[in-house]
Design a protein around this motif. Structure first.
Motif, PDB file in Angstrom:
ATOM      1  N   LYS A   1       0.818  -1.217   0.000  1.00  0.00           N
ATOM      2  CA  LYS A   1       0.000   0.000   0.000  1.00  0.00           C
ATOM      3  C   LYS A   1       0.851   1.266   0.000  1.00  0.00           C
ATOM      4  O   LYS A   1       0.400   2.312  -0.458  1.00  0.00           O
ATOM      5  CB  LYS A   1      -0.942   0.000   1.203  1.00  0.00           C
ATOM      6  CG  LYS A   1      -2.010  -1.082   1.150  1.00  0.00           C
ATOM      7  CD  LYS A   1      -2.910  -1.045   2.375  1.00  0.00           C
ATOM      8  CE  LYS A   1      -3.971  -2.133   2.316  1.00  0.00           C
ATOM      9  NZ  LYS A   1      -4.854  -2.119   3.519  1.00  0.00           N
ATOM     10  N   THR A   2       2.081   1.192   0.517  1.00  0.00           N
ATOM     11  CA  THR A   2       2.929   2.378   0.607  1.00  0.00           C
ATOM     12  C   THR A   2       3.850   2.537  -0.597  1.00  0.00           C
ATOM     13  O   THR A   2       4.608   3.511  -0.671  1.00  0.00           O
ATOM     14  CB  THR A   2       3.790   2.330   1.884  1.00  0.00           C
ATOM     15  OG1 THR A   2       4.642   1.165   1.835  1.00  0.00           O
ATOM     16  CG2 THR A   2       2.921   2.251   3.124  1.00  0.00           C
TER      17      THR A   2
ATOM     18  N   PRO B   1       1.349   0.742  -6.140  1.00  0.00           N
ATOM     19  CA  PRO B   1       0.828  -0.243  -5.188  1.00  0.00           C
ATOM     20  C   PRO B   1       0.667  -1.641  -5.782  1.00  0.00           C
ATOM     21  O   PRO B   1       0.286  -1.794  -6.947  1.00  0.00           O
ATOM     22  CB  PRO B   1      -0.529   0.350  -4.782  1.00  0.00           C
ATOM     23  CG  PRO B   1      -0.363   1.813  -4.983  1.00  0.00           C
ATOM     24  CD  PRO B   1       0.504   1.947  -6.206  1.00  0.00           C
TER      25      PRO B   1
ATOM     26  N   SER C   1      -0.724  -5.652  -4.439  1.00  0.00           N
ATOM     27  CA  SER C   1      -1.382  -6.378  -3.347  1.00  0.00           C
ATOM     28  C   SER C   1      -0.510  -7.540  -2.890  1.00  0.00           C
ATOM     29  O   SER C   1       0.381  -8.000  -3.625  1.00  0.00           O
ATOM     30  CB  SER C   1      -2.746  -6.904  -3.791  1.00  0.00           C
ATOM     31  OG  SER C   1      -2.593  -7.999  -4.684  1.00  0.00           O
TER      32      SER C   1
END
Length: 477
Positions: free
Chosen positions: A249-250, A254, A256
């Protein structure tokens, strides 16, 4: 101990960029350590004592890699030339254990003036602990935290030149330094950091305060590291993060966690992929589907429950409910008993989830207040005798569920990664199934690191007794 290189004429200034800067200091310290070894007439040794989680264990492998590049040899005793305590602060008794052992190191140091002692890890991120070391344990040479593990050689160099205690604590960082040496505990399996820090701020937990906010490694760097490990004989990797479900997420682009798993699964020669630890609130359908589709991903999720009461979960700031927790998979878990305000009804809710989930195993804990967390100042502390009664009841419920789960595979022949000679019976070896259950069967040292098909003949509650498949390659046997 103090050394100086002020009389040298070939000094080159250290590079600014990492990891080149650290390799520069490893070379400098190697020269200084070689001088000490010649004076002592022997090779220098090191010992690392690791307290805490898999993240700390992986950090210790990096520290070991740095020390071995410098020229130190690993030993199993604290009577070594360089001792590191890699500390944990999740529970208060972890701090007490460290101080209990630290005192005797002063005697070893008196007998060996060349000895250096370093403290690092989560406990060192707490200002009160740093002050305690400054005042009471002044024989400690180097103190650093969780964010600058990679700087060990640079800190050693500063200590060896100045003769003064070096304390280097960072409150936070956004830096991730790749390609630092490491020395694995096992040749056939290894942990791999995919991210650092945590953004969840559970009310009882100090980890976000000592490990910092979430930051993820780039997928290409993770895959490159694992490819190198596989080329060096690794068959199984454990992907590590405080909440692996939040991976990516950072990143600027991005990604998953499920996408990362799919990429890692493409590495030729890698046979098993595990991960630790996912958070229930972020457990996605995409992850479950990916696990179902890719055989290399082990059929095991460690999914911390902490409490079966939705009310207590809210007080813990866990962001899920009892009802939303239960996925239809085989899982292990963490459970806390005696959280402030826990009623008998709350505890019965926890037992209800344990009975329904039938966990393969569970790490069970009595709540321990940590200074600096919201829960530490919560009212309605639970009396010790009540907590002990509930804890015993929880252990019984977990045991009953585990016995049911473990017995389901009796009679099947399944692959087992052999890890070690059995501690109680040297004629047996011990390994793990894909779902992380232990299996003991007859075999020798040549099987360690091999994946062997084993027929599971008996369930013993939390583990199986088995027999190696007769069709297994004779050379491996």
């Amino acid at each position: 101990m103090s050394c100086t290189d002020s009389d040298r004429t070939d000094i080159i200034l250290p590079p600014e960029n990492e990891p080149d800067r650290q390799f520069y200091y490893m070379d400098r310290v190697r020269e200084l350590a070689a001088d000490i070894a010649r004076a002592e007439g022997r090779k220098l040794t090191y010992h690392i004592q690791t307290f805490g989680c898999q993240m700390n264990a992986r950090d210790s492998e990096k520290l070991a890699g740095i020390l071995e590049r410098i020229g130190y040899e690993r030993t199993d005793t604290e009577e070594s030339d360089f001792v590191i305590y890699n500390t944990c602060s999740v529970r208060e008794n972890a701090n007490n254990r460290v101080y209990g052992r630290l005192g005797k190191l002063s005697n070893y140091k008196k007998a060996n003036p060349s000895m250096m002692i370093a403290m690092c890890g989560c406990m060192m991120q707490e200002p009160d602990e740093i002050e305690k070391i400054r005042k009471t344990y002044r024989f400690v040479d180097i103190v650093f935290g969780t964010h600058n593990i990679y700087k060990l050689a640079e800190l050693m160099y500063e200590r060896m030149r100045s003769g003064e205690t070096v304390i280097d604590i960072w409150e936070e960082t956004d830096r991730i330094v790749e390609d630092i040496p490491n020395s694995r505990k096992y040749s056939f399996k290894s942990g791999v950091n995919i991210m650092f820090g945590c953004n969840n701020f559970c009310s009882y937990c100090i980890v976000p305060y000592v490990r910092g906010r979430e930051r993820s490694r780039e997928p290409k760097d993770i895959i490159r590291e694992i490819e190198r490990m596989v080329a060096d004989g690794v068959k199984e990797v454990m992907l590590l993060g405080q909440n692996v479900n939040s991976y990516g997420k950072t990143l600027e682009n991005p990604v998953s966690f499920a996408e990362l798993l799919r990429g890692i699964s493409q590495i030729d020669g890698l046979e098993r992929i595990r991960f630790m630890t996912p958070h229930p609130k972020d457990l996605s359908d995409e992850l479950i589907e990916t696990m179902a589709e890719i055989p290399k991903i082990c059929r095991h999720i460690h999914l911390p429950l902490q409490s079966g009461s939705s009310r207590i979960l809210k007080a813990m700031n866990r962001h899920y409910t009892k009802e939303s927790y239960l996925p239809d998979v085989s899982i292990t878990t963490d459970i806390i008993v005696g959280f402030p305000g826990e009623t008998e009804e709350d505890f019965e809710d926890t037992l209800d989830v344990v009975r329904k989930a039938e966990f393969d195993s569970a790490f069970t804990f009595i709540y321990s207040p940590r200074v600096g967390t919201p829960a530490a100042s919560m009212p309605d502390r639970i009396p010790d005798e009540v907590t002990k009664r509930r804890f015993d009841g929880l252990l019984s419920a977990v045991s009953e569920g585990a016995k049911k789960r473990c017995g389901l595979d009796v009679g099947k022949t399944l692959p087992v990664l052999v890890e070690e000679i059995n501690a109680q019976d040297k004629s047996l070896v011990t390994g793990r199934l894909s779902n992380n259950t232990l299996v003991h069967f007859e075999g020798g040292e040549s099987l360690i690191g091999q994946i062997v098909n084993v027929r599971l003949t008996q369930s013993k509650g939390f583990y199986y007794i088995g027999e190696a498949d007769k069709t297994t390659d004779k050379e491996v046997m």
